[in-house]
Design a protein around this motif. Sequence first.
Motif, short mmCIF file in Angstrom:
data_model
loop_
_atom_site.label_atom_id
_atom_site.label_comp_id
_atom_site.label_asym_id
_atom_site.label_seq_id
_atom_site.Cartn_x
_atom_site.Cartn_y
_atom_site.Cartn_z
N GLY A 44 -9.51 -5.73 -1.00
CA GLY A 44 -8.45 -4.74 -1.13
C GLY A 44 -8.94 -3.49 -1.81
N GLU A 45 -8.05 -2.53 -1.92
CA GLU A 45 -8.38 -1.26 -2.56
C GLU A 45 -7.28 -0.92 -3.55
N ILE A 46 -7.68 -0.58 -4.75
CA ILE A 46 -6.73 -0.22 -5.81
C ILE A 46 -7.10 1.15 -6.34
N TRP A 47 -6.08 1.99 -6.47
CA TRP A 47 -6.24 3.31 -7.06
C TRP A 47 -5.47 3.33 -8.37
N LEU A 48 -6.09 3.83 -9.41
CA LEU A 48 -5.44 3.97 -10.72
C LEU A 48 -5.58 5.43 -11.12
N ASN A 49 -4.49 6.03 -11.58
CA ASN A 49 -4.45 7.47 -11.75
C ASN A 49 -3.64 7.85 -12.99
N GLU A 50 -4.00 8.98 -13.58
CA GLU A 50 -3.25 9.60 -14.67
C GLU A 50 -3.17 8.74 -15.93
N LEU A 51 -4.27 8.19 -16.36
CA LEU A 51 -4.31 7.47 -17.64
C LEU A 51 -4.03 8.47 -18.76
N LEU B 60 -10.93 1.54 -6.80
CA LEU B 60 -11.80 0.39 -6.81
C LEU B 60 -11.57 -0.38 -5.53
N ARG B 61 -12.62 -0.57 -4.77
CA ARG B 61 -12.52 -1.32 -3.52
C ARG B 61 -13.34 -2.58 -3.67
N VAL B 62 -12.72 -3.72 -3.40
CA VAL B 62 -13.42 -4.99 -3.50
C VAL B 62 -13.46 -5.64 -2.12
N ASP B 63 -14.57 -6.28 -1.82
CA ASP B 63 -14.76 -6.97 -0.56
C ASP B 63 -15.13 -8.41 -0.85
N GLU B 64 -14.26 -9.34 -0.47
CA GLU B 64 -14.50 -10.76 -0.71
C GLU B 64 -14.71 -11.06 -2.20
N LEU B 65 -13.83 -10.51 -3.02
CA LEU B 65 -13.88 -10.77 -4.46
C LEU B 65 -13.53 -12.23 -4.70
N ALA B 66 -14.44 -12.97 -5.29
CA ALA B 66 -14.28 -14.41 -5.46
C ALA B 66 -13.08 -14.75 -6.32
N ASP B 67 -12.52 -15.93 -6.09
CA ASP B 67 -11.39 -16.43 -6.87
C ASP B 67 -11.77 -16.46 -8.35
N GLY B 68 -10.97 -15.85 -9.19
CA GLY B 68 -11.22 -15.83 -10.62
C GLY B 68 -12.18 -14.73 -11.07
N LEU C 184 0.77 3.98 -23.77
CA LEU C 184 -0.31 4.32 -22.85
C LEU C 184 0.26 4.13 -21.45
N ARG C 185 0.05 5.09 -20.57
CA ARG C 185 0.63 5.02 -19.23
C ARG C 185 -0.44 5.28 -18.17
N MET C 186 -0.20 4.69 -16.98
CA MET C 186 -1.10 4.90 -15.86
C MET C 186 -0.37 4.49 -14.58
N GLU C 187 -0.64 5.19 -13.50
CA GLU C 187 -0.06 4.88 -12.20
C GLU C 187 -1.01 3.96 -11.44
N GLY C 188 -0.44 3.06 -10.62
CA GLY C 188 -1.24 2.15 -9.82
C GLY C 188 -0.81 2.12 -8.37
N HIS C 189 -1.79 1.94 -7.49
CA HIS C 189 -1.56 1.85 -6.04
C HIS C 189 -2.50 0.78 -5.50
N ALA C 190 -2.02 -0.02 -4.55
CA ALA C 190 -2.87 -1.05 -3.93
C ALA C 190 -2.60 -1.08 -2.44
N GLU C 191 -3.66 -1.37 -1.69
CA GLU C 191 -3.52 -1.52 -0.24
C GLU C 191 -4.55 -2.52 0.27
N ALA C 192 -4.20 -3.13 1.39
CA ALA C 192 -5.10 -4.07 2.03
C ALA C 192 -6.19 -3.28 2.75
N VAL C 193 -7.35 -3.88 2.90
CA VAL C 193 -8.43 -3.30 3.69
C VAL C 193 -8.08 -3.52 5.16
N THR C 194 -8.32 -2.54 5.99
CA THR C 194 -7.98 -2.65 7.41
C THR C 194 -8.57 -3.91 8.02
N GLY C 195 -7.72 -4.67 8.68
CA GLY C 195 -8.15 -5.89 9.36
C GLY C 195 -8.18 -7.13 8.49
#
Length: 188
Positions: free
Chosen positions: A173-180, A1-9, A28-39
Amino acid sequence: LRVDELADGDARAAYKNTQLDMRQYKALRMEGHAEAVTGVTLDDNELTAFIRLGTDYQDNYYEYEVPMKLTPPGRYNNDSESDRKIVWPEENQFVIVLEDFTELKQARNRAMSDPDSEVSITSVFSIKNSKGNRITVSGNPNLSDVRTIMIGVRNPKAGNNPFRSDDGLPKSGEIWLNELRLTDFNEN
């Protein structure tokens, strides 16, 4: 999931309609990863990832929310265990003990019986667990009849972010969720 200028709340999510009985599983298990968008500047815990299980998306659900630790920019080796822990940090793992959902619902119901309480069946009732993740119940969800699964990313509202002080600004930002997966099947 990639969000651009996701408003507060605000939040964005993907969902799946299903028909599951989760009562025979313990977690229930799942892996998570997050990273900033370049710049774009983004810090740990400014975005959260969540999973919502219920009979619908808005009124009858359980939710589990994890503040996301960012992976620093760089190239990582898929075969390296140390690199794997950087890309998929333990802090971002969803390890949901399903019994915690039912215990939270019972705690909410006990709070409703207090004559001075403002808690109702339609209230969004939340606690932080021992790992610092937020668990929520709303309405009357049932783990024996899960009809919707929603997975998303949220920019917690300033003044209401239990994971860090918040500047109230939009976030990208960008979030990856894997292996639910459901785990620990009850074999009795």
